[in-house]
Design an enzyme around this catalytic site. Structure first.
Site, PDB file in Angstrom:
ATOM      1  N   LYS A  12      -8.774 -54.064  -5.963  1.00  0.00           N
ATOM      2  CA  LYS A  12      -7.529 -53.976  -5.192  1.00  0.00           C
ATOM      3  C   LYS A  12      -6.591 -52.996  -5.887  1.00  0.00           C
ATOM      4  O   LYS A  12      -6.233 -53.196  -7.049  1.00  0.00           O
ATOM      5  CB  LYS A  12      -6.867 -55.354  -5.087  1.00  0.00           C
ATOM      6  N   THR A  57     -10.983 -58.634  -2.306  1.00  0.00           N
ATOM      7  CA  THR A  57      -9.873 -57.902  -2.914  1.00  0.00           C
ATOM      8  C   THR A  57      -8.537 -58.569  -2.588  1.00  0.00           C
ATOM      9  O   THR A  57      -7.579 -58.476  -3.359  1.00  0.00           O
ATOM     10  CB  THR A  57      -9.859 -56.432  -2.447  1.00  0.00           C
ATOM     11  N   HIS A 242       6.381 -23.408 -15.874  1.00  0.00           N
ATOM     12  CA  HIS A 242       6.767 -22.044 -16.212  1.00  0.00           C
ATOM     13  C   HIS A 242       8.237 -21.764 -15.895  1.00  0.00           C
ATOM     14  O   HIS A 242       8.746 -22.148 -14.833  1.00  0.00           O
ATOM     15  CB  HIS A 242       5.898 -21.050 -15.448  1.00  0.00           C
TER      16      HIS A 242
END
Length: 287
Positions: A12, A57, A242
């Protein structure tokens, strides 16, 4: 040539749990995102659809809430250990459990004991792998954004027919650190260890003259292991955020490294592992 079932697991994902401790006037709050992944005797469910070995689950989700109510939530690592050990011990068909936890921090608003404000973007993480006779605990953090305005360069790299990047002798170095560190033992002082590792990561980033982000990554990981004997391995993911100096000459202005374009993409992605040479293998916990 035959065909067989390979490694498999199920579970789950992303059970959102908030646990409020109301003991006293000043409440405590734990805000977690919990993932459960289980493996074991699952051949029949894959080959024939026989669910006799499967813990649903939905039951795993309910277990997260029930154990939070019964035992409370002390730390991300401690709660992950509680869940992983429970699943393996309580279900004979479950051989291995991996529990991941993300913790979102809240700070108390001082006006009352029950008001809170979310603390930035940084997330604390934990990963617990458990099977009978073997347990690994990995702590971590992500979205820790840091920046040095100087003390960084990048030059001496390969240049070919497609290279346009000019060498930089003094650049802004910015990154969003994701770090995970593995403990030698499955029981420890998780909060204290976390605070110290975070401190070392920040201090080393700030105090390292960087000739490359790779060098900075290694310096950060090495110092963590030097100062924290309870750890045996650290993995870091550090995207290069950057910052390009803007050309202001068309406007008749110079730019003495003061005005930058912060580019969010594309970005360089630097990853690396630093570990003790006697660290026991534990690749299963990283999958």
């Amino acid at each position: 040539m035959g065909i067989v079932l390979g490694p498999n697991r199920y579970g789950k994902a992303e059970t959102r749990l908030v646990r409020v401790d109301r003991d006293g006037d000043a409440h405590q709050i734990k805000d977690l995102n919990v993932g459960v992944s289980l493996a074991g005797d699952m051949t029949d469910v894959h080959l024939t659809g026989d669910n006799a070995a499967v813990l649903p689950t939905d039951t795993q989700k309910n277990t997260v809430f029930a154990l939070a109510r019964k035992h409370g939530v002390d730390t991300a690592e401690g709660f992950g250990l509680l869940l992983a050990r429970h699943f393996v011990a309580s279900q004979p068909t479950i051989r291995r459990a991996c529990v991941t936890v993300e913790e979102y921090a809240w700070d108390r608003v001082p006006v009352t004991g029950h008001s809170f404000v979310r603390r930035g973007q940084e997330v604390r993480t934990a990963r617990v792998f458990h099977e009978e006779g073997r347990t690994h605990v990995v702590s971590g953090l992500r979205d820790l954004t840091v920046l040095n305005t100087t003390g960084s360069e990048f030059r001496g790299y390969i240049q070919d027919e497609f290279t346009t990047l000019p060498e930089a002798g003094d650049r802004v170095l910015a990154t969003e650190v994701r770090a995970e560190w593995r403990h030698r033992d499955a029981d420890g002082y998780w909060d204290a260890s976390y605070a110290e590792v975070r401190r070392v990561l920040l201090e080393t980033f700030a105090g390292t003259y960087s000739r490359s982000l790779q060098q900075t990554l290694y310096a950060m990981g090495r110092r963590v292991l030097e100062e924290r004997p309870e750890l045996c391995e650290i993995r870091l993911v550090m995207p290069n955020k950057h910052h390009f100096a803007v050309d202001l000459e068309p406007f008749g202005m110079d730019n003495p490294n003061e005005v930058f374009l912060a580019a969010d993409r594309p970005y360089g992605l630097i990853e690396g592992t630093v570990l003790r040479d006697d660290a026991p293998a534990a690749e299963e916990v990283w999958r």
